[in-house]
Write a protein that holds these residues in place. Structure first.
Motif, PDB file in Angstrom:
ATOM      1  N   ARG A   1       0.832  -1.204   0.000  1.00  0.00           N
ATOM      2  CA  ARG A   1       0.000   0.000   0.000  1.00  0.00           C
ATOM      3  C   ARG A   1       0.867   1.255   0.000  1.00  0.00           C
ATOM      4  O   ARG A   1       0.622   2.203  -0.730  1.00  0.00           O
ATOM      5  CB  ARG A   1      -0.978  -0.007   1.178  1.00  0.00           C
ATOM      6  N   LYS A   2       1.927   1.264   0.813  1.00  0.00           N
ATOM      7  CA  LYS A   2       2.826   2.421   0.841  1.00  0.00           C
ATOM      8  C   LYS A   2       3.527   2.608  -0.505  1.00  0.00           C
ATOM      9  O   LYS A   2       3.654   3.732  -0.998  1.00  0.00           O
ATOM     10  CB  LYS A   2       3.858   2.268   1.965  1.00  0.00           C
TER      11      LYS A   2
ATOM     12  N   HIS B   1       2.396   1.619  -3.381  1.00  0.00           N
ATOM     13  CA  HIS B   1       1.358   2.053  -4.317  1.00  0.00           C
ATOM     14  C   HIS B   1       1.067   3.540  -4.138  1.00  0.00           C
ATOM     15  O   HIS B   1       0.940   4.281  -5.119  1.00  0.00           O
ATOM     16  CB  HIS B   1       0.086   1.224  -4.118  1.00  0.00           C
ATOM     17  N   GLN B   2       0.962   3.990  -2.911  1.00  0.00           N
ATOM     18  CA  GLN B   2       0.717   5.415  -2.651  1.00  0.00           C
ATOM     19  C   GLN B   2       1.851   6.264  -3.220  1.00  0.00           C
ATOM     20  O   GLN B   2       1.609   7.326  -3.800  1.00  0.00           O
ATOM     21  CB  GLN B   2       0.561   5.671  -1.149  1.00  0.00           C
ATOM     22  N   ARG B   3       3.073   5.812  -3.073  1.00  0.00           N
ATOM     23  CA  ARG B   3       4.217   6.535  -3.628  1.00  0.00           C
ATOM     24  C   ARG B   3       4.113   6.601  -5.141  1.00  0.00           C
ATOM     25  O   ARG B   3       4.292   7.653  -5.748  1.00  0.00           O
ATOM     26  CB  ARG B   3       5.520   5.843  -3.206  1.00  0.00           C
ATOM     27  N   HIS B   4       3.801   5.477  -5.760  1.00  0.00           N
ATOM     28  CA  HIS B   4       3.672   5.435  -7.217  1.00  0.00           C
ATOM     29  C   HIS B   4       2.544   6.353  -7.702  1.00  0.00           C
ATOM     30  O   HIS B   4       2.720   7.089  -8.679  1.00  0.00           O
ATOM     31  CB  HIS B   4       3.426   3.998  -7.686  1.00  0.00           C
ATOM     32  N   VAL B   5       1.409   6.315  -7.041  1.00  0.00           N
ATOM     33  CA  VAL B   5       0.277   7.153  -7.448  1.00  0.00           C
ATOM     34  C   VAL B   5       0.624   8.640  -7.309  1.00  0.00           C
ATOM     35  O   VAL B   5       0.254   9.459  -8.156  1.00  0.00           O
ATOM     36  CB  VAL B   5      -1.004   6.789  -6.658  1.00  0.00           C
ATOM     37  N   ALA B   6       1.358   8.997  -6.271  1.00  0.00           N
ATOM     38  CA  ALA B   6       1.788  10.394  -6.106  1.00  0.00           C
ATOM     39  C   ALA B   6       2.725  10.810  -7.247  1.00  0.00           C
ATOM     40  O   ALA B   6       2.609  11.918  -7.786  1.00  0.00           O
ATOM     41  CB  ALA B   6       2.468  10.591  -4.754  1.00  0.00           C
TER      42      ALA B   6
ATOM     43  N   THR C   1       9.514   5.603  -9.911  1.00  0.00           N
ATOM     44  CA  THR C   1       8.997   4.709  -8.869  1.00  0.00           C
ATOM     45  C   THR C   1      10.058   3.696  -8.453  1.00  0.00           C
ATOM     46  O   THR C   1      10.227   3.411  -7.266  1.00  0.00           O
ATOM     47  CB  THR C   1       7.730   3.985  -9.357  1.00  0.00           C
TER      48      THR C   1
END
Length: 151
Positions: free
Chosen positions: A30-31, A33-38, A131
């Motif tokens: 999840r962390k 993924h959050q980094r990638h989405v940002a 990423t």
């Protein structure tokens, strides 16, 4: 050693040890993924990752049924319908009924959708590179291979 015990050993835990959230696969994924989405949002602000995924897959395979497209980009029917509706409202995709099976809704890129995805592909590559930047090239390749085994 069982798979579960092997997994515990990988994170330095033994059965019965205290639970450490930061060592749990879901939390770490999840962390990441959050980094990638940002990173994605900082480079491609006007599309969501699922919208880009739909455009990229249509660019790759051509026309597809709405259901096929959802399967190809790992989205359920309701989610892919919403994605397609938003892309259609922006003029990026066209929808039409299949010639012989009227139940099938076919999705294809418009000229604007094709142009948009052509412009976005270099940005998408840069997003992937950013990423994965904390990893060496060898680590990144191994990471992607291992994630593929989980998917």
């Amino acid at each position: 050693m069982t798979t579960a015990k092997a997994s515990l050993a990988l994170v330095g835990a033994e059965p019965g040890d205290g639970y450490r959230l930061q060592e749990q696969i879901g939390f770490v994924l999840r962390k990441a993924h959050q980094r990638h989405v940002a990173i994605f949002a900082s480079r491609i602000a006007d599309l969501t990752p699922p919208q880009f995924a739909a455009l990229a897959r249509l660019h790759e395979v051509g026309e597809a049924s709405q259901n096929q497209l959802g399967q190809m980009i790992a989205m359920d029917a309701a989610t892919v319908k919403g994605v397609i509706d938003r892309l259609k409202s922006r003029g990026f995709v066209d929808l039409k009924k299949h010639d012989t099976d009227r139940r099938l809704l076919l999705v294809s890129l418009t000229a604007a959708g094709h142009d948009a995805v052509e412009e976005l592909i270099p940005l998408a590559r840069a997003i992937t590179e950013e990423t994965l930047a904390p990893l060496t090239a060898k680590e990144a390749a191994q990471f992607l291979r291992l994630l593929g085994k989980l998917a």
